[in-house]
Design an enzyme around this catalytic site. Sequence first.
Site, PDB file in Angstrom:
ATOM      1  CG  LEU A   1      -2.195  -0.849   1.079  1.00 13.26           C
ATOM      2  CD1 LEU A   1      -3.115  -0.621   2.265  1.00 13.26           C
ATOM      3  CD2 LEU A   1      -2.927  -0.528  -0.214  1.00 13.26           C
ATOM      4  CG  HIS A   2       3.092   1.740  -3.504  1.00 14.87           C
ATOM      5  ND1 HIS A   2       4.365   1.238  -3.333  1.00 14.87           N
ATOM      6  CD2 HIS A   2       2.486   0.906  -4.389  1.00 14.87           C
ATOM      7  CE1 HIS A   2       4.523   0.160  -4.090  1.00 14.87           C
ATOM      8  NE2 HIS A   2       3.396  -0.058  -4.736  1.00 14.87           N
ATOM      9  CG  ASP A   3      -0.388   6.327  -3.471  1.00 11.39           C
ATOM     10  OD1 ASP A   3       0.847   6.397  -3.653  1.00 11.39           O
ATOM     11  OD2 ASP A   3      -1.201   6.265  -4.404  1.00 11.39           O
TER      12      ASP A   3
END
EC number: 3.2.-.-
Length: 318
Positions: free
Chosen positions: A239-241
Site C-alpha cells: 500500500l504505497h500511497d
Amino acid sequence: MTRHIILDCDPGHDDAIALILALAHPDLVPLAVTTSAGNQTPDKTLNNALRILTLLNRGDIPVAGGATKPLTRELIIADNVHGETGLDGPALPEPSFSPQAITAVELMAQQIRQSTQPVTLVPTGPLTNIALLLASHSELHPKIERIVLMGGAAGVGNWTPAAEFNIFVDPEAADIVFKSGIPITMCGLDVTHQAQIMDEDIERIRAIPNPIAQCVAELLDFFMIYHRDPKWGFIGAPLHDPCTIAWLLKPELFEAQDCWVGIETQSELTLGMTVVDRYQLTGKTANATVLFGLDRLGFVDLLVDSLRVYDPTYLNRR
C-alpha cells in the site's frame, strides 16, 4: 493540533485508500483534492476522486483536475495495475457533485493563500501539479509547511530497474520539487514495499460492518491480483500511497533519515531515478526526510482502526 492538507492524487487503488484513511481523522483538515494523470488517464482519475468523495459523503471538499500530461513528456499510465477504470473491483457510486471550474494549480494556490496556517501538500501521483504550483506561485512557498510525497526509491525501481513509477512519469517535475527548498518527506519503495497488506489483513477489514470498509476490502482484492506475480516476491500487496497519511498521523511507525535526493532527467538507462545520498558521499545538504523502515503491524492496525470510524453517524453527518 490540526494540520491543513491538500491531497494531489491519481486514483488508483492505493490513492483511494490514502484518501479514505486521511478523511477518517479530524486532525487532518482537507482543504482540497486535486488530481493528475498517472494510474489512469486524467479524466478517469478526476472522476475516481469524485466517486470516492461521493462514497464518503464529502462533497464539501473542493476538487479540481490538473495537468493532463507531464511537463515535457508523453503520458504513461499504469492501467495494467489499476484496471480499465483505475479503480476496478468495487461498485462505486457515480459522482454526486462536480469539480471546480478552475485548474488544480489555481485551486491549490487559492486554498494555500486563504489558509490560516501553513499547508502540507500530499502528492501521491506524478509531481506535475506540484511543480507547476511551485514554479508559478513562488510567493506561496513560505506558506507550504512540507511536501509529503509517495515516490522514488533509494534501491531498485518498480517501473524500470532504476525508477519508481511516479517519478518516472515526470522526472522534470520531480526535479523542480526536490530543488524547491521546501521540506520534503519521501515515502519511496524502500518503505512502501514493507507496507504489505496480507490476505488475513483484508479479512480483518472485510469484517468491519460498514460500506467503506467493504469498499476497501474489494479494492484490495483487485489490487492483490497484480502483486501476486512471483517476480515481485511479495506475500501481499504494498500500500504505497497510504504511507504518506500514516506518516502524518503516526510518524513513530517509521524509520527515517535526512538525505540529499537528486532526480535523473537525462540518462537512457536510469531516467527517473531518485539518487539518494544515504552515506553523505556528495557533500550536499539534505533536502528530504527519506523513509526506510516501517512497523507493518502498526500500519495495518492504523488502517483497520481508521476504517471503523466510518459508521452511519459519520456517513450521515453532512
